[in-house]
Design a protein around this motif. Sequence first.
Motif, PDB file in Angstrom:
ATOM      1  N   HIS A   1       0.814  -1.225   0.000  1.00 36.42           N
ATOM      2  CA  HIS A   1       0.000   0.000   0.000  1.00 36.42           C
ATOM      3  C   HIS A   1       0.848   1.276   0.000  1.00 36.42           C
ATOM      4  N   SER A   2       2.156   1.112  -0.053  1.00 32.92           N
ATOM      5  CA  SER A   2       3.036   2.288  -0.060  1.00 32.92           C
ATOM      6  C   SER A   2       3.007   2.951  -1.433  1.00 32.92           C
ATOM      7  N   TYR A   3       3.486   4.172  -1.486  1.00 30.24           N
ATOM      8  CA  TYR A   3       3.466   4.976  -2.707  1.00 30.24           C
ATOM      9  C   TYR A   3       4.716   5.850  -2.748  1.00 30.24           C
ATOM     10  N   PRO A   4       5.053   6.350  -3.937  1.00 31.39           N
ATOM     11  CA  PRO A   4       6.277   7.150  -4.067  1.00 31.39           C
ATOM     12  C   PRO A   4       6.130   8.523  -3.420  1.00 31.39           C
ATOM     13  N   ILE A   5       7.195   8.933  -2.718  1.00 27.23           N
ATOM     14  CA  ILE A   5       7.184  10.264  -2.107  1.00 27.23           C
ATOM     15  C   ILE A   5       8.347  11.131  -2.596  1.00 27.23           C
TER      16      ILE A   5
ATOM     17  N   ILE B   1      11.799  11.952   5.583  1.00 29.63           N
ATOM     18  CA  ILE B   1      10.769  12.747   4.900  1.00 29.63           C
ATOM     19  C   ILE B   1       9.446  12.513   5.613  1.00 29.63           C
ATOM     20  N   SER B   2       8.875  13.568   6.163  1.00 33.18           N
ATOM     21  CA  SER B   2       7.583  13.450   6.854  1.00 33.18           C
ATOM     22  C   SER B   2       6.442  13.783   5.892  1.00 33.18           C
ATOM     23  N   ARG B   3       5.246  13.353   6.262  1.00 28.35           N
ATOM     24  CA  ARG B   3       4.056  13.705   5.461  1.00 28.35           C
ATOM     25  C   ARG B   3       3.885  15.225   5.420  1.00 28.35           C
ATOM     26  N   GLU B   4       4.217  15.885   6.532  1.00 29.16           N
ATOM     27  CA  GLU B   4       4.095  17.345   6.589  1.00 29.16           C
ATOM     28  C   GLU B   4       5.046  18.004   5.579  1.00 29.16           C
TER      29      GLU B   4
ATOM     30  N   GLN C   1      24.245   9.945 -17.032  1.00 27.19           N
ATOM     31  CA  GLN C   1      25.640   9.566 -17.254  1.00 27.19           C
ATOM     32  C   GLN C   1      26.592  10.728 -16.991  1.00 27.19           C
ATOM     33  N   ASN C   2      26.185  11.946 -17.339  1.00 30.18           N
ATOM     34  CA  ASN C   2      27.046  13.119 -17.189  1.00 30.18           C
ATOM     35  C   ASN C   2      26.976  13.744 -15.796  1.00 30.18           C
ATOM     36  N   GLY C   3      26.231  13.094 -14.883  1.00 25.48           N
ATOM     37  CA  GLY C   3      26.122  13.593 -13.518  1.00 25.48           C
ATOM     38  C   GLY C   3      24.954  14.540 -13.286  1.00 25.48           C
ATOM     39  N   GLU C   4      24.247  14.925 -14.351  1.00 22.45           N
ATOM     40  CA  GLU C   4      23.083  15.804 -14.199  1.00 22.45           C
ATOM     41  C   GLU C   4      22.021  15.076 -13.369  1.00 22.45           C
ATOM     42  N   ARG C   5      21.412  15.828 -12.436  1.00 24.34           N
ATOM     43  CA  ARG C   5      20.458  15.225 -11.505  1.00 24.34           C
ATOM     44  C   ARG C   5      19.059  15.812 -11.632  1.00 24.34           C
ATOM     45  N   PHE C   6      18.098  14.965 -11.307  1.00 26.40           N
ATOM     46  CA  PHE C   6      16.706  15.361 -11.139  1.00 26.40           C
ATOM     47  C   PHE C   6      16.274  14.804  -9.790  1.00 26.40           C
ATOM     48  N   CYS C   7      15.624  15.618  -8.991  1.00 21.52           N
ATOM     49  CA  CYS C   7      15.117  15.142  -7.709  1.00 21.52           C
ATOM     50  C   CYS C   7      13.863  15.932  -7.356  1.00 21.52           C
ATOM     51  N   SER C   8      12.844  15.232  -6.888  1.00 19.88           N
ATOM     52  CA  SER C   8      11.624  15.921  -6.519  1.00 19.88           C
ATOM     53  C   SER C   8      10.867  15.168  -5.437  1.00 19.88           C
ATOM     54  N   LEU C   9      10.398  15.924  -4.452  1.00 20.52           N
ATOM     55  CA  LEU C   9       9.426  15.399  -3.501  1.00 20.52           C
ATOM     56  C   LEU C   9       8.077  15.402  -4.199  1.00 20.52           C
ATOM     57  N   ILE C  10       7.198  14.489  -3.805  1.00 16.52           N
ATOM     58  CA  ILE C  10       5.905  14.315  -4.484  1.00 16.52           C
ATOM     59  C   ILE C  10       4.770  14.583  -3.497  1.00 16.52           C
ATOM     60  N   TYR C  11       3.904  15.508  -3.857  1.00 15.42           N
ATOM     61  CA  TYR C  11       2.716  15.781  -3.037  1.00 15.42           C
ATOM     62  C   TYR C  11       1.791  14.575  -3.156  1.00 15.42           C
ATOM     63  N   PRO C  12       1.386  13.975  -2.049  1.00 16.32           N
ATOM     64  CA  PRO C  12       0.600  12.734  -2.118  1.00 16.32           C
ATOM     65  C   PRO C  12      -0.778  12.917  -2.752  1.00 16.32           C
TER      66      PRO C  12
ATOM     67  N   LYS D   1      -4.693  12.204  -3.156  1.00 18.19           N
ATOM     68  CA  LYS D   1      -5.704  12.148  -2.085  1.00 18.19           C
ATOM     69  C   LYS D   1      -6.026  10.721  -1.644  1.00 18.19           C
ATOM     70  N   ASP D   2      -5.858   9.738  -2.544  1.00 19.35           N
ATOM     71  CA  ASP D   2      -6.138   8.346  -2.204  1.00 19.35           C
ATOM     72  C   ASP D   2      -4.965   7.640  -1.522  1.00 19.35           C
ATOM     73  N   TRP D   3      -3.804   8.281  -1.495  1.00 19.06           N
ATOM     74  CA  TRP D   3      -2.615   7.666  -0.902  1.00 19.06           C
ATOM     75  C   TRP D   3      -2.588   7.981   0.594  1.00 19.06           C
ATOM     76  N   GLN D   4      -2.942   7.013   1.401  1.00 23.79           N
ATOM     77  CA  GLN D   4      -3.050   7.246   2.845  1.00 23.79           C
ATOM     78  C   GLN D   4      -2.030   6.489   3.688  1.00 23.79           C
ATOM     79  N   HIS D   5      -1.489   5.398   3.178  1.00 22.48           N
ATOM     80  CA  HIS D   5      -0.570   4.571   3.963  1.00 22.48           C
ATOM     81  C   HIS D   5       0.670   5.371   4.366  1.00 22.48           C
ATOM     82  N   TRP D   6       1.052   5.265   5.634  1.00 22.36           N
ATOM     83  CA  TRP D   6       2.271   5.927   6.090  1.00 22.36           C
ATOM     84  C   TRP D   6       2.966   5.042   7.117  1.00 22.36           C
TER      85      TRP D   6
END
Length: 171
Positions: free
Chosen positions: A15-19, A54-57, A26-37, A39-44
């Motif tokens: 029941h977990s989901y990506p946060i 990383i907290s839900r808050e 390859q060249n070291g370029e990065r992408f990183c993002s926190l994900i706003y849950p 509404k149906d994603w409740q498992h914590w």
Amino acid sequence: MPIIIDIEASGFGAHSYPIEVGVVKQNGERFCSLIYPHKDWQHWDYQAQQLHGISRELLKIKGRPIKEVCSDLNDFLRDATAYSDGWVVDQPWLITLFDAARMNMTFRISSLEMLLNERQMALWHQTKEKLLTTIHQPRHRASHDAALIQDTFRLTQILANHSARKTSVAN
């Protein structure tokens, strides 16, 4: 050098989901993002929260909308293949993410093991632990983990090639 993707999640079960998602090219370029849950994603799971810090808050304050994250991931990766050392969980989490956004992934994800030779596999855990002690990275976060995995791949490749050369010279 492979593109590496890593995902942090709300827990360890079905029941977990990506946060958070992180990618290193390859060249070291990065992408990183926190994900706003969604509404149906409740498992914590608070054990998972302790692991990645990383907290839900925090997600509610700094998380980006799902569609925006998916669109940015598609743009960043285009039609490339990204590799995961946790494909068995990262793939379903990406499916969950893109399904919630009602978007198609324009990139592929594959298991990193598809690229590792036997020598690299034998060296993997010891090499990764050694790198962990040298980088002094306190955070267990997606883009940092992706970079660590890529560095481990690079170093195990060098060590495996060196070992193979030594073996062929001895013969």
